[in-house]
Design a protein around this motif. Structure first.
Motif, PDB file in Angstrom:
ATOM      1  N   LYS A 136      -5.666  -3.119  22.756  1.00 56.24           N
ATOM      2  CA  LYS A 136      -5.402  -3.333  24.182  1.00 56.24           C
ATOM      3  C   LYS A 136      -3.914  -3.568  24.412  1.00 56.24           C
ATOM      4  O   LYS A 136      -3.337  -3.059  25.376  1.00 56.24           O
ATOM      5  N   ALA A 137      -3.280  -4.320  23.515  1.00 57.37           N
ATOM      6  CA  ALA A 137      -1.846  -4.570  23.638  1.00 57.37           C
ATOM      7  C   ALA A 137      -1.065  -3.267  23.513  1.00 57.37           C
ATOM      8  O   ALA A 137      -0.090  -3.053  24.235  1.00 57.37           O
ATOM      9  N   GLN A 138      -1.509  -2.400  22.607  1.00 59.74           N
ATOM     10  CA  GLN A 138      -0.844  -1.104  22.439  1.00 59.74           C
ATOM     11  C   GLN A 138      -0.982  -0.278  23.717  1.00 59.74           C
ATOM     12  O   GLN A 138      -0.034   0.382  24.150  1.00 59.74           O
ATOM     13  N   GLU A 139      -2.155  -0.326  24.327  1.00 55.93           N
ATOM     14  CA  GLU A 139      -2.376   0.405  25.576  1.00 55.93           C
ATOM     15  C   GLU A 139      -1.448  -0.109  26.677  1.00 55.93           C
ATOM     16  O   GLU A 139      -0.796   0.670  27.375  1.00 55.93           O
ATOM     17  N   VAL A 140      -1.362  -1.427  26.809  1.00 56.89           N
ATOM     18  CA  VAL A 140      -0.522  -2.030  27.849  1.00 56.89           C
ATOM     19  C   VAL A 140       0.951  -1.723  27.591  1.00 56.89           C
ATOM     20  O   VAL A 140       1.698  -1.396  28.524  1.00 56.89           O
ATOM     21  N   LYS A 141       1.367  -1.805  26.350  1.00 57.39           N
ATOM     22  CA  LYS A 141       2.747  -1.491  25.990  1.00 57.39           C
ATOM     23  C   LYS A 141       3.070  -0.035  26.332  1.00 57.39           C
ATOM     24  O   LYS A 141       4.136   0.270  26.867  1.00 57.39           O
ATOM     25  N   GLY A 142       2.132   0.852  26.050  1.00 57.88           N
ATOM     26  CA  GLY A 142       2.321   2.261  26.378  1.00 57.88           C
ATOM     27  C   GLY A 142       2.426   2.486  27.871  1.00 57.88           C
ATOM     28  O   GLY A 142       3.243   3.272  28.339  1.00 57.88           O
ATOM     29  N   MET A 143       1.592   1.775  28.626  1.00 58.70           N
ATOM     30  CA  MET A 143       1.648   1.902  30.083  1.00 58.70           C
ATOM     31  C   MET A 143       3.009   1.452  30.604  1.00 58.70           C
ATOM     32  O   MET A 143       3.576   2.081  31.506  1.00 58.70           O
ATOM     33  N   ALA A 144       3.534   0.371  30.029  1.00 56.70           N
ATOM     34  CA  ALA A 144       4.836  -0.141  30.458  1.00 56.70           C
ATOM     35  C   ALA A 144       5.939   0.867  30.142  1.00 56.70           C
ATOM     36  O   ALA A 144       6.792   1.154  30.988  1.00 56.70           O
ATOM     37  N   LYS A 145       5.915   1.411  28.926  1.00 54.63           N
ATOM     38  CA  LYS A 145       6.923   2.416  28.549  1.00 54.63           C
ATOM     39  C   LYS A 145       6.840   3.631  29.454  1.00 54.63           C
ATOM     40  O   LYS A 145       7.855   4.191  29.872  1.00 54.63           O
ATOM     41  N   GLU A 146       5.622   4.040  29.741  1.00 55.36           N
ATOM     42  CA  GLU A 146       5.417   5.205  30.594  1.00 55.36           C
ATOM     43  C   GLU A 146       5.998   4.968  31.984  1.00 55.36           C
ATOM     44  O   GLU A 146       6.685   5.821  32.547  1.00 55.36           O
ATOM     45  N   ARG A 147       5.759   3.781  32.514  1.00 55.55           N
ATOM     46  CA  ARG A 147       6.247   3.455  33.852  1.00 55.55           C
ATOM     47  C   ARG A 147       7.772   3.347  33.880  1.00 55.55           C
ATOM     48  O   ARG A 147       8.423   3.830  34.806  1.00 55.55           O
TER      49      ARG A 147
ATOM     50  N   ALA B 273       6.810  10.166  27.774  1.00 53.96           N
ATOM     51  CA  ALA B 273       5.879  10.823  26.853  1.00 53.96           C
ATOM     52  C   ALA B 273       5.485   9.885  25.711  1.00 53.96           C
ATOM     53  O   ALA B 273       4.317   9.835  25.313  1.00 53.96           O
ATOM     54  N   LYS B 274       6.452   9.115  25.192  1.00 50.66           N
ATOM     55  CA  LYS B 274       6.145   8.148  24.128  1.00 50.66           C
ATOM     56  C   LYS B 274       5.168   7.093  24.639  1.00 50.66           C
ATOM     57  O   LYS B 274       4.239   6.701  23.934  1.00 50.66           O
ATOM     58  N   GLY B 275       5.389   6.641  25.851  1.00 49.28           N
ATOM     59  CA  GLY B 275       4.498   5.655  26.446  1.00 49.28           C
ATOM     60  C   GLY B 275       3.101   6.207  26.644  1.00 49.28           C
ATOM     61  O   GLY B 275       2.109   5.529  26.366  1.00 49.28           O
ATOM     62  N   ARG B 276       3.020   7.437  27.099  1.00 50.52           N
ATOM     63  CA  ARG B 276       1.718   8.069  27.297  1.00 50.52           C
ATOM     64  C   ARG B 276       0.978   8.188  25.969  1.00 50.52           C
ATOM     65  O   ARG B 276      -0.214   7.904  25.872  1.00 50.52           O
ATOM     66  N   MET B 277       1.709   8.585  24.919  1.00 45.31           N
ATOM     67  CA  MET B 277       1.109   8.739  23.599  1.00 45.31           C
ATOM     68  C   MET B 277       0.601   7.384  23.077  1.00 45.31           C
ATOM     69  O   MET B 277      -0.497   7.286  22.547  1.00 45.31           O
ATOM     70  N   GLU B 278       1.395   6.355  23.259  1.00 44.04           N
ATOM     71  CA  GLU B 278       1.013   5.024  22.791  1.00 44.04           C
ATOM     72  C   GLU B 278      -0.201   4.509  23.564  1.00 44.04           C
ATOM     73  O   GLU B 278      -1.115   3.907  22.992  1.00 44.04           O
ATOM     74  N   ARG B 279      -0.232   4.780  24.852  1.00 42.16           N
ATOM     75  CA  ARG B 279      -1.363   4.364  25.687  1.00 42.16           C
ATOM     76  C   ARG B 279      -2.644   5.064  25.240  1.00 42.16           C
ATOM     77  O   ARG B 279      -3.705   4.444  25.103  1.00 42.16           O
ATOM     78  N   VAL B 280      -2.554   6.346  24.982  1.00 41.53           N
ATOM     79  CA  VAL B 280      -3.719   7.115  24.552  1.00 41.53           C
ATOM     80  C   VAL B 280      -4.223   6.626  23.190  1.00 41.53           C
ATOM     81  O   VAL B 280      -5.430   6.512  22.974  1.00 41.53           O
ATOM     82  N   LYS B 281      -3.295   6.324  22.279  1.00 37.98           N
ATOM     83  CA  LYS B 281      -3.703   5.793  20.975  1.00 37.98           C
ATOM     84  C   LYS B 281      -4.481   4.489  21.143  1.00 37.98           C
ATOM     85  O   LYS B 281      -5.495   4.274  20.482  1.00 37.98           O
ATOM     86  N   GLY B 282      -3.995   3.629  22.013  1.00 38.57           N
ATOM     87  CA  GLY B 282      -4.697   2.371  22.277  1.00 38.57           C
ATOM     88  C   GLY B 282      -6.077   2.611  22.858  1.00 38.57           C
ATOM     89  O   GLY B 282      -7.048   1.957  22.468  1.00 38.57           O
TER      90      GLY B 282
END
Length: 57
Positions: free
Chosen positions: A10-21, A33-42
């Motif tokens: 869940k933390a990885q998903e939230v971190k990815g969302m933040a990077k994406e934003r 794109a890195k944020g989207r990838m991290e969010r999807v992995k989470g």
């Protein structure tokens, strides 16, 4: 995986969302794109946990 892994996913998903934003706001498509990838992995890790939990019952 236990609760700790669920929290990490869940933390990885939230971190990815933040990077994406941030990438979106800054106009940085690479960061977005890195944020989207991290969010999807989470999300995938969380889905795997749900499947494991379903089979444990």
């Amino acid at each position: 995986m236990g609760k700790e892994d669920k929290v990490k996913a869940k933390a990885q998903e939230v971190k990815g969302m933040a990077k994406e934003r941030v990438g979106e706001d800054a106009g940085d498509s690479a960061l977005q794109a890195k944020g989207r990838m991290e969010r999807v992995k989470g999300n995938l890790k969380q889905a795997a946990e749900k499947v494991k939990d379903a089979f444990k019952r």
